[in-house]
Design an enzyme around this catalytic site. Structure first.
Site, mmCIF file in Angstrom:
data_model
loop_
_atom_site.group_PDB
_atom_site.id
_atom_site.type_symbol
_atom_site.label_atom_id
_atom_site.label_comp_id
_atom_site.label_asym_id
_atom_site.label_seq_id
_atom_site.Cartn_x
_atom_site.Cartn_y
_atom_site.Cartn_z
ATOM 1 N N GLU A 9 -7.053 12.211 10.983
ATOM 2 C CA GLU A 9 -5.822 11.661 10.314
ATOM 3 C C GLU A 9 -5.139 10.640 11.461
ATOM 4 O OE1 GLU A 9 -3.306 13.837 7.766
ATOM 5 O OE2 GLU A 9 -1.448 13.078 8.873
ATOM 6 N N ALA A 59 2.108 6.760 2.859
ATOM 7 C CA ALA A 59 2.957 7.623 2.367
ATOM 8 C C ALA A 59 2.497 8.989 1.655
ATOM 9 C CB ALA A 59 3.921 6.838 1.292
ATOM 10 N N ARG A 68 10.360 10.247 13.357
ATOM 11 C CA ARG A 68 11.015 9.553 12.219
ATOM 12 C C ARG A 68 11.756 10.609 11.500
ATOM 13 N NH1 ARG A 68 6.793 5.329 10.047
ATOM 14 N NH2 ARG A 68 8.653 4.626 8.891
ATOM 15 N N ARG A 98 4.340 -6.363 7.472
ATOM 16 C CA ARG A 98 5.363 -5.110 7.085
ATOM 17 C C ARG A 98 6.061 -4.581 8.293
ATOM 18 N NH1 ARG A 98 2.672 0.942 5.438
ATOM 19 N NH2 ARG A 98 4.617 1.809 5.085
ATOM 20 N N PRO A 120 -1.534 3.454 0.712
ATOM 21 C CA PRO A 120 -0.582 2.353 0.263
ATOM 22 C C PRO A 120 0.158 1.710 1.375
ATOM 23 C CG PRO A 120 0.233 4.808 -0.167
ATOM 24 C CD PRO A 120 -1.275 4.801 0.425
ATOM 25 N N ASN A 121 0.403 0.462 0.881
ATOM 26 C CA ASN A 121 1.162 -0.615 1.799
ATOM 27 C C ASN A 121 0.502 -1.018 2.980
ATOM 28 O OD1 ASN A 121 3.326 -0.736 -0.187
ATOM 29 N ND2 ASN A 121 3.929 1.366 0.411
ATOM 30 N N ASN A 178 -5.811 7.133 7.357
ATOM 31 C CA ASN A 178 -4.459 6.979 7.309
ATOM 32 C C ASN A 178 -3.771 7.063 6.024
ATOM 33 O OD1 ASN A 178 -1.644 6.228 7.519
ATOM 34 N ND2 ASN A 178 -1.828 4.434 9.012
ATOM 35 N N HIS A 183 -2.098 7.879 12.387
ATOM 36 C CA HIS A 183 -0.822 6.936 11.922
ATOM 37 C C HIS A 183 -0.426 6.012 13.057
ATOM 38 C CE1 HIS A 183 -0.061 9.505 8.524
ATOM 39 N NE2 HIS A 183 -0.215 10.666 9.227
ATOM 40 N N LEU A 184 -0.053 4.871 12.581
ATOM 41 C CA LEU A 184 0.443 3.833 13.706
ATOM 42 C C LEU A 184 1.771 4.174 14.254
ATOM 43 C CD1 LEU A 184 -0.281 1.001 11.288
ATOM 44 C CD2 LEU A 184 -1.421 1.061 13.230
ATOM 45 N N SER A 185 2.470 4.863 13.470
ATOM 46 C CA SER A 185 3.911 5.395 14.187
ATOM 47 C C SER A 185 3.962 6.659 14.610
ATOM 48 C CB SER A 185 5.032 4.817 12.940
ATOM 49 O OG SER A 185 4.800 5.728 11.999
ATOM 50 N N TYR A 187 5.189 -1.310 12.915
ATOM 51 C CA TYR A 187 3.786 -1.066 12.768
ATOM 52 C C TYR A 187 3.151 -2.251 13.472
ATOM 53 C CZ TYR A 187 5.104 2.039 9.070
ATOM 54 O OH TYR A 187 5.703 3.408 8.469
ATOM 55 N N ARG A 245 8.705 12.614 7.068
ATOM 56 C CA ARG A 245 7.637 12.099 7.691
ATOM 57 C C ARG A 245 7.049 13.321 8.494
ATOM 58 N NH1 ARG A 245 7.202 6.678 6.060
ATOM 59 N NH2 ARG A 245 9.352 5.749 5.915
HETATM 60 C C1 DQA Z 1 2.098 5.598 8.605
HETATM 61 C C2 DQA Z 1 3.509 6.573 8.455
HETATM 62 C C3 DQA Z 1 3.933 6.835 6.954
HETATM 63 O O1 DQA Z 1 4.985 7.829 7.006
HETATM 64 C C4 DQA Z 1 4.152 5.706 6.217
HETATM 65 O O2 DQA Z 1 4.521 5.998 4.842
HETATM 66 C C5 DQA Z 1 3.237 4.612 6.323
HETATM 67 C C6 DQA Z 1 2.413 4.330 7.519
HETATM 68 C C7 DQA Z 1 1.679 5.178 9.820
HETATM 69 O O3 DQA Z 1 0.771 4.772 9.989
HETATM 70 O O4 DQA Z 1 2.469 5.168 10.757
HETATM 71 O O5 DQA Z 1 2.945 3.838 5.190
HETATM 72 O O6 DQA Z 1 0.876 6.400 7.764
#
Ligand code: DQA
Length: 150
Positions: free
Chosen positions: A97, A76, A106, A17, A9-10, A73, A99-101, A22, A110
């Protein structure tokens, strides 16, 4: 060999965003770069994005017999989804798995991933490069499994 990249999501909002967190690349930009790298590695790559947990669960289940590796990825859902973890555990396909961040630097919520324990590894914190590193690690893994099988 075929790899499926699943984005939660997102992530469809990448580009606009929270760019400080990101980056400014859109998801199609990142996936196009990844497809090129996959071709160099001798892999074909499909990708999808969904805001819907059930759709992600269904796509993992449907990957069985269709794909050799997954990159996920979960966004959330990383921090909440027992359903995604169970889906990953239900299929015999290695998943990385991504993640960008750097989720570990954080908020507390998370720092726990429900999904990473069902993956062969996790890469985070390198922006769009996280996806490339995940692909290279997965390619290495798939090559090793193929070598053992011959
Ligand atoms: C994320 C990190 C997650 O905590 C967050 O909810 C995201 C992006 C990342 O790619 O850094 O939507 O997965």
């Amino acid at each position: 060999m075929k790899v499926l990249v699943l984005n939660g999501p997102n992530l469809g909002l990448l580009g606009t965003r929270e760019p400080g967190l990101y980056g400014r690349d859109t998801l199609p930009d990142i996936m196009e770069g990844l497809r090129k790298r996959a071709a160099e590695l001798g892999l074909s790559l499909d990708w999808m994005q969904s805001d819907d947990e059930g759709e992600l669960v269904r796509r993992i289940g449907a990957a069985c017999g269709q794909y050799d590796g997954l990159i996920l990825n979960p966004a959330a859902y990383t921090h909440t989804s027992v359903a995604l973890r169970d889906a990953l555990q239900a299929v015999p396909i290695p998943c990385v798995e991504v993640h960008l961040s750097n989720v570990h630097a954080r908020e507390d919520f998370r720092q726990r991933s429900l999904t990473a324990g069902a993956c062969v590894g996790q890469i985070c914190g390198f922006g769009a490069v996280s996806y490339r590193l995940a692909l290279e690690a997965l390619a290495e893994r798939l090559r090793r499994v193929a070598d053992v099988g011959t």
